[in-house]
Design an enzyme around this catalytic site. Structure first.
Site, PDB file in Angstrom:
ATOM      1  N   THR A 637      21.008  -7.831 -22.346  1.00 26.47           N
ATOM      2  CA  THR A 637      20.274  -7.614 -21.103  1.00 26.47           C
ATOM      3  C   THR A 637      21.033  -6.762 -20.094  1.00 26.47           C
ATOM      4  O   THR A 637      20.422  -6.132 -19.241  1.00 26.47           O
ATOM      5  CB  THR A 637      19.909  -8.965 -20.455  1.00 26.47           C
ATOM      6  OG1 THR A 637      21.095  -9.730 -20.250  1.00 26.47           O
ATOM      7  CG2 THR A 637      18.946  -9.728 -21.338  1.00 26.47           C
ATOM      8  N   CYS A 638      22.370  -6.752 -20.167  1.00 27.39           N
ATOM      9  CA  CYS A 638      23.110  -5.940 -19.201  1.00 27.39           C
ATOM     10  C   CYS A 638      22.808  -4.460 -19.377  1.00 27.39           C
ATOM     11  O   CYS A 638      22.922  -3.676 -18.447  1.00 27.39           O
ATOM     12  CB  CYS A 638      24.612  -6.188 -19.316  1.00 27.39           C
ATOM     13  SG  CYS A 638      25.312  -5.665 -20.904  1.00 27.39           S
ATOM     14  N   GLY A 639      22.435  -4.065 -20.603  1.00 26.79           N
ATOM     15  CA  GLY A 639      22.161  -2.657 -20.853  1.00 26.79           C
ATOM     16  C   GLY A 639      20.729  -2.375 -21.237  1.00 26.79           C
ATOM     17  O   GLY A 639      20.417  -1.288 -21.731  1.00 26.79           O
ATOM     18  N   VAL A 670      25.263 -10.244 -23.933  1.00 24.90           N
ATOM     19  CA  VAL A 670      25.059  -9.655 -22.621  1.00 24.90           C
ATOM     20  C   VAL A 670      26.139  -8.644 -22.294  1.00 24.90           C
ATOM     21  O   VAL A 670      26.148  -8.091 -21.231  1.00 24.90           O
ATOM     22  CB  VAL A 670      25.024 -10.744 -21.518  1.00 24.90           C
ATOM     23  CG1 VAL A 670      23.813 -11.612 -21.697  1.00 24.90           C
ATOM     24  CG2 VAL A 670      26.278 -11.592 -21.560  1.00 24.90           C
TER      25      VAL A 670
END
EC number: 2.3.2.26
Length: 670
Positions: A637-639, A670
């Protein structure tokens, strides 16, 4: 008796306001009212076109719009005129006409006006209203033709502002004032010096902007000065100053103007406290570590953020979920704000409007809303904070930060995704937070309607309620000046539960009941929430954005439209090894049968189920992972990255994708 007291109070206020207007405006106001009195059954005299230049100028006078509304005039169904319903009483109109009747000129009075060392003589009839004196000064060559909006008159020894001795001076005649000499000052000269030194107030700036000539001749200087003043004051504004700031920017840089939205948002960022992030000895940001329990997210977040010193809110926010190993590189943070909004809807301190937005529940403790305001404030500024962690460790200002995070070394645009709260705040509550209180019946009805379900509209928001009598509506004898709140009766005026609403007092009741429901009942919570926002992000967002813009800046959109999905697909970087699976992925999202799954897929892959209103920096990645049909997909989700096994069919991909979304496995990587 209650009706009489109400009318006496209103007519006195209307007369004071009207007599303070320039003579030409007062004369036009009286003529319009007299036309109705002389022709009570002629519909043409009961309609005022807003496109008419003279009508527009009259309505621009202080208190004019409220005056017409108090006399029973309402907005037409087409929105281009004011209309006086045939059922409206003319008693108050007659009282206002009597109270504003123009007296014969009377004997001339000689007046001395001093400006610096200059002494000038004026001679005016003794029954001239004060506005006539202001007009005479404006026309005087010897006094410098100072526009009436910039005039400041002082009297006495030592000189002091006229209003200190005569609070109602603007509605008085020269003979009633009984003064023979005045000292004149041009407020613009003083204002220029104060603006250049950034020591002016928004209140004084608003008074200068009332002069159209000053505004036209100095627009750029005034806008730049107002922006500088906002930057200097953003972290220390109370509700009164915020109201004045919004009044200024409504003229200079109007909220809601799409052509200036990006510039206004950029200035909001410049005004945030992140311009001075706390740094460790090695130059890295000092972090504010937030550890929240997924099963008790609302309370665990409020306990920590509500008790945190304000200085901690200026640090880089790092979110971890208790019992999970994921390190916050953006994904957990994004998921936290999204899930916090969703959790608010399950808490007793919040309640849902018919449209599904959040508004405070009655009697909820104020400290809860201050902590909630802090979290919403953090959502506005921690996206820039997150980007700073990764790319800018030595820069000292947020302006430099923004320049650094929007481009990389190859001058390519970088991702700077918003942190969106997973629920929208009700628009009336947002306006209270912004100290932008809806006052007129028209505004209050609009705010009520904004939060209604389309399938079950509230009768109080209809135009029929304004134009029909209570008998035809089936409400005759059914309404009193009170409302029920959580099983208790609240009076809207003294003894309100015993005062039956009539056709004459219908608009008074509507204004009072909507004002209490949409404003008074939430004011305490709104004040606490505003303080919380300012603790974390300052007041710039509250001053420069409209309620609709702020609502979307905080929460984006709850659905992924076809246009949004098209952008999603266009902004996707697909690894060639998963070209076929990526094509199937978007076919699934385009399928009418699975379109409702778009938000959950968005959350699985990005941490948030809200679509940003400005997606120009949104990017998405599809990458391979080992395995085949028996494995679930994973997300980083971070990218904004989806990792897909080598699925052999679209049907298998769909089954495994929807299963992963339902299980909430987005935080595996993540």
């Amino acid at each position: 008796m209650a009706d009489v007291i109400m009318e006496d109070s209103r007519s006195e206020k209307l007369m004071l306001d009207a007599k303070a207007w320039p003579l030409e405006s007062l004369q036009l106001f009286r003529k319009l009212l007299q036309n109705v009195m002389d022709n009570p059954y002629d519909a043409k005299f009961r309609k005022l076109k807003l496109t008419n230049a003279r009508i527009g100028a009259l309505l621009a006078e202080s208190g004019a719009r409220n005056a017409f509304e108090a006399l029973g005039w309402i907005m037409s169904s087409t929105g281009d005129a004011l209309e006086l319903p045939a059922t409206a009483s003319l008693d108050l109109t007659a009282a206002v006409l009597r109270g504003t009747e123009l007296q014969p000129p009377g004997e001339p009075v000689a007046l001395t006006v001093l400006r610096g060392a200059l002494k000038s003589k004026l001679e005016l009839p003794c029954n001239t209203l004060f506005s006539g004196l202001a007009a005479a000064i404006e026309q005087s060559e010897s006094l410098g033709r100072i526009p009436r909006k910039r005039q400041r008159l002082l009297v006495g020894v030592p000189p002091k502002p006229l209003q200190e001795s005569f609070p109602n001076f603007a509605s008085m005649t020269i003979s009633e004032l009984g003064l023979k000499a005045f000292k004149l000052e041009d407020t613009w000269e003083e204002m220029v010096a104060d603006l250049r030194a950034v020591r002016a107030s928004f209140s004084s700036l608003a008074s200068v902007l009332a002069c159209k000539k000053t505004l036209q001749d100095n627009y750029e200087f005034l806008l730049d000065s107002a922006k500088a003043l906002l930057k200097a004051r953003a972290m220390a504004m109370d509700a009164s100053e915020l109201f004045d700031a919004r009044s200024v920017f409504r003229i200079l840089w109007p909220p809601g103007d799409s052509s200036t939205k990006d510039a206004r948002l950029a200035h909001c960022a410049v005004c945030t406290p992140l311009a001075a992030l706390a740094k460790a000895e090695d130059g890295s940001p000092i972090q504010f570590a937030l550890r929240v329990e997924r099963a008790n997210l609302f309370q665990s977040a409020l306990e920590q953020i509500g008790q945190a010193p304000v200085s901690d809110l200026r640090k880089s926010l790092q979110v971890t979920f208790v019992g999970e190993a994921a390190e916050d590189a953006g994904g957990p943070r994004r998921e936290f704000f999204n899930d916090f909004g969703r959790a608010c809807g399950d808490e007793k301190v919040w309640q849902r409007t018919p449209a599904g937005s959040l508004t405070p529940a009655p009697d909820a403790p104020a400290d809860v809303f201050r902590a909630c305001g802090r979290i919403f404030g953090l959502a506005l500024c921690q996206a820039e904070n997150a980007a700073q962690e990764q790319r800018v460790r030595e820069n000292a200002t947020l302006q430099e930060l923004l320049a650094a995070v929007t481009q990389d070394d190859d001058n390519q645009e970088q991702q700077l995704q918003q942190l969106l709260v997973g629920a929208t705040l009700a628009r009336p509550f947002l306006r209270c937070i912004q100290a932008d209180i809806p006052e007129s019946v028209e505004e209050l009805q609009a705010e009520l309607n904004a939060e209604q379900s389309e399938s079950a509209p509230d009768f109080r928001g209809s135009s029929a309620f304004l134009t029909s009598n209570l008998k035809d509506l089936g409400l005759e004898g059914q309404l009193t000046f009170s409302r029920e709140v959580q099983g208790s009766i609240v009076d809207l005026t003294v003894g309100g539960r015993s005062i039956v609403v009539t056709d004459t007092t219908k608009l008074d009741w509507l204004r009072a009941v909507l004002r209490h429901e949409l404003v008074d009942a939430t004011q305490h919570a709104a004040s606490s929430f505003r303080h919380g926002v300012c603790d974390a992000a300052g007041a710039a967002y509250l001053a420069l954005l409209s309620a609709d813009e702020l609502q979307k800046e905080w929460s984006g959109l709850s659905h992924v439209s076809d246009d949004a999905l098209r952008i999603w697909q266009e902004r996707s970087n697909v690894n060639p090894a998963r070209k076929q699976q990526a094509a199937w992925f978007f076919e699934i999202l385009w399928d009418e049968q699975t379109r409702d799954a778009r938000p959950s897929v968005l959350k699985f892959t990005t941490g948030s189920d809200r679509w940003p209103t400005d997606p120009k920096t949104f990017t998405f990645y599809v990458e391979p992972m080992d395995g085949g049909d028996d494995l679930l997909p994973r997300a980083m989700t971070c990218g904004n990255m989806l990792q897909l096994p080598s699925y052999t069919s679209k049907e298998r991909l769909q089954s495994q994708l929807l299963k992963a979304c339902d299980m909430g496995l987005s935080m595996q990587l993540v």
